[in-house]
Scaffold this motif. Structure first.
Motif, short mmCIF file in Angstrom:
data_model
loop_
_atom_site.label_atom_id
_atom_site.label_comp_id
_atom_site.label_asym_id
_atom_site.label_seq_id
_atom_site.Cartn_x
_atom_site.Cartn_y
_atom_site.Cartn_z
N PRO A 1 0.84 -1.19 0.00
CA PRO A 1 0.00 0.00 0.00
C PRO A 1 0.88 1.25 0.00
O PRO A 1 1.97 1.25 0.55
CB PRO A 1 -0.80 -0.13 1.30
N GLY A 2 0.40 2.29 -0.63
CA GLY A 2 1.17 3.53 -0.63
C GLY A 2 1.17 4.20 -1.99
O GLY A 2 0.83 3.59 -3.00
N THR A 3 1.52 5.48 -1.97
CA THR A 3 1.50 6.30 -3.17
C THR A 3 2.88 6.88 -3.44
O THR A 3 3.53 7.41 -2.54
CB THR A 3 0.50 7.46 -3.01
N VAL A 4 3.32 6.76 -4.68
CA VAL A 4 4.56 7.40 -5.13
C VAL A 4 4.19 8.80 -5.61
O VAL A 4 3.36 8.95 -6.51
CB VAL A 4 5.20 6.58 -6.27
N GLU A 5 4.80 9.82 -5.02
CA GLU A 5 4.47 11.19 -5.37
C GLU A 5 5.72 12.06 -5.36
O GLU A 5 6.78 11.64 -4.90
CB GLU A 5 3.41 11.74 -4.40
N ARG A 6 5.57 13.28 -5.88
CA ARG A 6 6.72 14.15 -6.04
C ARG A 6 7.30 14.55 -4.68
O ARG A 6 6.57 14.87 -3.74
CB ARG A 6 6.31 15.41 -6.81
N LEU A 7 8.62 14.52 -4.60
CA LEU A 7 9.30 14.95 -3.39
C LEU A 7 9.07 16.43 -3.15
O LEU A 7 9.07 17.24 -4.08
CB LEU A 7 10.80 14.69 -3.52
N PRO B 1 15.20 17.10 -9.48
CA PRO B 1 15.30 15.78 -8.85
C PRO B 1 16.36 15.68 -7.77
O PRO B 1 17.27 16.52 -7.70
CB PRO B 1 15.67 14.87 -10.04
N HIS B 2 16.19 14.69 -6.94
CA HIS B 2 17.21 14.30 -5.98
C HIS B 2 18.24 13.49 -6.75
O HIS B 2 17.98 12.35 -7.13
CB HIS B 2 16.56 13.46 -4.88
N ALA C 1 15.58 7.57 3.87
CA ALA C 1 16.58 8.58 3.54
C ALA C 1 15.89 9.93 3.60
O ALA C 1 14.66 10.01 3.80
CB ALA C 1 17.18 8.34 2.16
N GLU C 2 16.64 11.01 3.41
CA GLU C 2 16.03 12.33 3.49
C GLU C 2 16.57 13.24 2.39
O GLU C 2 17.78 13.31 2.16
CB GLU C 2 16.28 12.96 4.87
N HIS C 3 15.64 13.88 1.70
CA HIS C 3 15.97 14.95 0.74
C HIS C 3 14.83 15.95 0.80
O HIS C 3 13.79 15.77 0.18
CB HIS C 3 16.12 14.39 -0.68
N GLY C 4 15.01 16.98 1.62
CA GLY C 4 13.93 17.92 1.88
C GLY C 4 12.93 17.38 2.89
O GLY C 4 12.37 18.14 3.69
N GLU C 5 12.71 16.10 2.87
CA GLU C 5 11.81 15.39 3.79
C GLU C 5 12.19 13.92 3.76
O GLU C 5 12.87 13.46 2.84
CB GLU C 5 10.37 15.57 3.34
N PRO C 6 11.74 13.14 4.74
CA PRO C 6 12.02 11.70 4.71
C PRO C 6 11.27 11.02 3.57
O PRO C 6 10.17 11.41 3.21
CB PRO C 6 11.52 11.21 6.08
N SER D 1 12.75 12.03 -8.82
CA SER D 1 11.94 13.18 -8.42
C SER D 1 10.75 12.75 -7.57
O SER D 1 10.14 13.59 -6.89
CB SER D 1 11.43 13.94 -9.65
N TYR D 2 10.42 11.47 -7.63
CA TYR D 2 9.25 10.93 -6.94
C TYR D 2 9.68 9.84 -5.96
O TYR D 2 10.71 9.18 -6.17
CB TYR D 2 8.25 10.36 -7.95
N ALA D 3 8.89 9.66 -4.93
CA ALA D 3 9.20 8.64 -3.92
C ALA D 3 7.96 8.38 -3.08
O ALA D 3 6.96 9.09 -3.18
CB ALA D 3 10.36 9.10 -3.03
N VAL D 4 8.04 7.35 -2.24
CA VAL D 4 7.00 7.09 -1.25
C VAL D 4 7.35 7.89 -0.01
O VAL D 4 8.36 7.64 0.64
CB VAL D 4 6.91 5.58 -0.94
N ARG D 5 6.51 8.86 0.30
CA ARG D 5 6.78 9.78 1.41
C ARG D 5 6.16 9.31 2.72
O ARG D 5 6.54 9.78 3.79
CB ARG D 5 6.27 11.17 1.04
N HIS D 6 5.18 8.41 2.64
CA HIS D 6 4.50 7.91 3.84
C HIS D 6 4.37 6.40 3.73
O HIS D 6 3.83 5.89 2.75
CB HIS D 6 3.11 8.53 3.97
#
Length: 217
Positions: free
Chosen positions: A112-118, A124-125, A177-182, A154-159
């Motif tokens: 479960p989860g959504t891949v969204e823009r960092l 991009p990171h 990991a962290e780039h602007g946010e975890p 540029s996108y990741a699972v943030r939650h």
């Protein structure tokens, strides 16, 4: 006897880089789009680069989503890399340009989860970053905590949304990991593992992660 590893060729990903990196672990590596060969291998590597929607479309066209599902259901190891990790989640939400609305694409639904823009000052990171593995990790065994891994996304699972566990079904081990946010940098969940970074481009540290995965086959 060497473990038989297939790098899935579905029209997306740095296939030769992944092949060479896996060969350095001592595995017997084949690059193929043949579903039968992919199903029968000891381990399956699913690379991926570019947009979530394009990778998912190519994966479905090649029957790769069904191969992944059947392998996971049968306890057969799978390793996703970069967008090959992202497509394992429920969906990806992308923006074609600043003037367009977000569009969602259904993923494989293994997690479960959504891949969204960092949400970061620079996207991009792109470059080297440290990660924070959980206790009991196998992917990062014997990897120095100060090691860095190579990211391009540029996108990741943030939650992370999968928290349930039981005596029979342990909770997945999630590396951050962290780039602007975890954000989620890797997941270990029974036969299904994945990394947002590129282990094949991450020098000795990445080579150790791949060797650790092959050792579980």
């Amino acid at each position: 006897m060497s473990s038989r590893v297939v790098v899935l060729d579905y029209g997306s990903g740095n296939l030769r880089s992944a092949q060479r990196a896996m060969e350095r672990t001592g595995a017997d590596v084949t690059v193929t789009s043949d579903p039968r060969v992919a199903l029968e291998a000891d381990g399956l590597v699913v690379p991926g680069v570019g947009a979530f929607s394009a990778c998912m479309a190519s994966l479905k066209a090649a029957g790769g989503d069904r191969v992944i599902g059947r392998r996971v259901a049968g306890g057969r190891p799978v390793l996703g890399i970069c967008v090959g990790m992202q497509v394992l989640f429920d969906r990806g939400v992308e923006q074609a340009d600043v003037h367009s609305e977000d569009r969602a694409t259904e993923g494989c639904g293994e997690w479960p989860g959504t891949v969204e823009r960092l949400r970061a000052p620079v996207v991009p990171h792109m470059g080297w970053n440290t990660v924070t593995p959980p206790e009991g990790t196998r992917l990062f065994a014997d990897v120095d905590p100060e090691e860095r891994f190579y990211f391009v996304h540029s996108y990741a699972v943030r939650h992370w949304e999968f928290v349930a566990s039981s005596d029979r079904i342990p909770a997945p081990r999630v590396t951050w990991a962290e780039h602007g946010e975890p954000f989620v940098a890797a997941v270990e969940n029974g036969p299904l593992s994945a990394t947002q970074f590129h282990p094949e481009k991450s020098g000795d540290a990445g080579a150790r992660v791949l060797a650790n995965w092959v050792a579980t086959l």
